[in-house]
Motif scaffolding. Structure first.
Motif, PDB file in Angstrom:
ATOM      1  N   VAL A 105      -6.985 -29.614  12.599  1.00  0.00           N
ATOM      2  CA  VAL A 105      -5.908 -30.259  11.850  1.00  0.00           C
ATOM      3  C   VAL A 105      -4.745 -29.297  11.628  1.00  0.00           C
ATOM      4  N   ALA A 106      -5.053 -28.052  11.301  1.00  0.00           N
ATOM      5  CA  ALA A 106      -4.002 -27.074  11.018  1.00  0.00           C
ATOM      6  C   ALA A 106      -3.122 -26.839  12.239  1.00  0.00           C
ATOM      7  N   SER A 160       5.152 -33.794   7.941  1.00  0.00           N
ATOM      8  CA  SER A 160       3.786 -34.126   8.365  1.00  0.00           C
ATOM      9  C   SER A 160       2.841 -32.954   8.133  1.00  0.00           C
ATOM     10  N   ALA A 161       3.330 -31.734   8.401  1.00  0.00           N
ATOM     11  CA  ALA A 161       2.501 -30.549   8.189  1.00  0.00           C
ATOM     12  C   ALA A 161       2.204 -30.351   6.707  1.00  0.00           C
ATOM     13  N   LEU A 162       3.185 -30.573   5.861  1.00  0.00           N
ATOM     14  CA  LEU A 162       2.974 -30.440   4.415  1.00  0.00           C
ATOM     15  C   LEU A 162       2.003 -31.499   3.905  1.00  0.00           C
ATOM     16  N   MET A 163       2.111 -32.715   4.424  1.00  0.00           N
ATOM     17  CA  MET A 163       1.180 -33.767   4.024  1.00  0.00           C
ATOM     18  C   MET A 163      -0.244 -33.433   4.469  1.00  0.00           C
ATOM     19  N   PHE A 187      -6.873 -22.577   6.572  1.00  0.00           N
ATOM     20  CA  PHE A 187      -5.963 -23.649   6.972  1.00  0.00           C
ATOM     21  C   PHE A 187      -4.514 -23.188   6.858  1.00  0.00           C
ATOM     22  N   LEU A 188      -4.169 -22.568   5.740  1.00  0.00           N
ATOM     23  CA  LEU A 188      -2.797 -22.093   5.551  1.00  0.00           C
ATOM     24  C   LEU A 188      -2.423 -21.055   6.612  1.00  0.00           C
ATOM     25  N   LEU A 189      -3.327 -20.098   6.836  1.00  0.00           N
ATOM     26  CA  LEU A 189      -3.060 -19.065   7.835  1.00  0.00           C
ATOM     27  C   LEU A 189      -2.897 -19.673   9.222  1.00  0.00           C
ATOM     28  N   ARG A 190      -3.780 -20.598   9.576  1.00  0.00           N
ATOM     29  CA  ARG A 190      -3.749 -21.221  10.900  1.00  0.00           C
ATOM     30  C   ARG A 190      -2.483 -22.053  11.078  1.00  0.00           C
TER      31      ARG A 190
END
Length: 229
Positions: A163-164, A204-207, A104-107
């Motif tokens: 989602v990512a 929004s991305a951080l949430m 998820f983080l990488l994407r």
């Protein structure tokens, strides 16, 4: 009271909802939805087919993406899923939640940089991510995975990718969604810089990242509870 043609075109959306719910072939559902929308707008059957053909040929460069599917199939046949299982074992990542969270983080980071094509359902989730997640679950459970759990892990892998990229790509300044929002707001009389829209996509991305982290922790705990006698 007779419904206006503009309201009748909503039947095309109903076709998509029913088709997806009935698990009909998605390409057939989309074509039927397009035909329904054209016919409900007052066009003839010939004109509806001509409209679909026009937009298909006008955007034929999109079909180039289909060429990757035979390549993915050949890689799977050559043992790509097995290689990904071996790779995740060497990394020492022992839970499905950890694998999904790292992906998820990488994407999301790559999507924020505009590299949205680095991931995807066909080229990344099916041949690489899903086998990695299943291998991590096997190492965690130390026994064969039930079919229900296997399907759930595949669904989680697909959801994480969606989602990512959904929340990450809006951080990139030149993405189509940012340009679309700027145009819509400008037509409504609101002049907002694309930089401003991109900046406010970050919360929004951080949430989304925080919610996904919590969900992955809950996933690992749920799998751990299944191991208890």
């Amino acid at each position: 009271m007779q419904a206006s043609p503009s309201l009748l075109t909503l039947f095309g959306l109903a076709v998509i909802v029913v088709g997806v719910g009935a698990r009909i072939n998605i390409m057939l559902v989309i074509i039927l939805s397009a035909l329904t929308t054209c016919l409900c707008s007052g066009a003839s059957l010939v004109a509806a087919i001509a409209t679909i053909g026009h937009y298909f040929t006008a955007n034929r460069y999109m079909t180039v993406l289909w060429s990757i599917l035979p390549l993915v199939g050949l890689l799977e046949h050559a043992g790509l899923p097995q290689a990904s299982r071996t790779f995740i074992g060497r990394l020492g990542v022992n839970t499905p939640g950890h694998v999904l969270w790292l992906y998820f983080l990488l994407r999301q980071i790559t999507a924020a940089l505009g590299l949205t094509s680095l991931g995807g359902q066909a080229q990344m989730v099916r041949p690489l991510l899903a086998p990695m997640v299943e291998e991590a679950a096997l190492r965690m459970k130390k026994q064969p995975l039930p079919d229900e759990l296997s399907q759930k892990l595949k669904a989680e892998a697909a959801a994480v990718d969606n989602v990512a990229v959904f929340f990450g790509e809006d951080i990139f300044l030149a993405v189509a969604s940012i340009l679309l929002m700027e145009t819509v707001l400008e037509n409504a009389g609101l002049r907002i810089s694309p930089w401003h829209l991109s900046f406010w996509a970050i919360p929004s991305a951080l949430m989304a990242a925080a919610v996904t982290y919590i969900r992955m922790k809950r996933l690992d705990r749920a799998i751990g509870r299944r191991n208890r006698p």
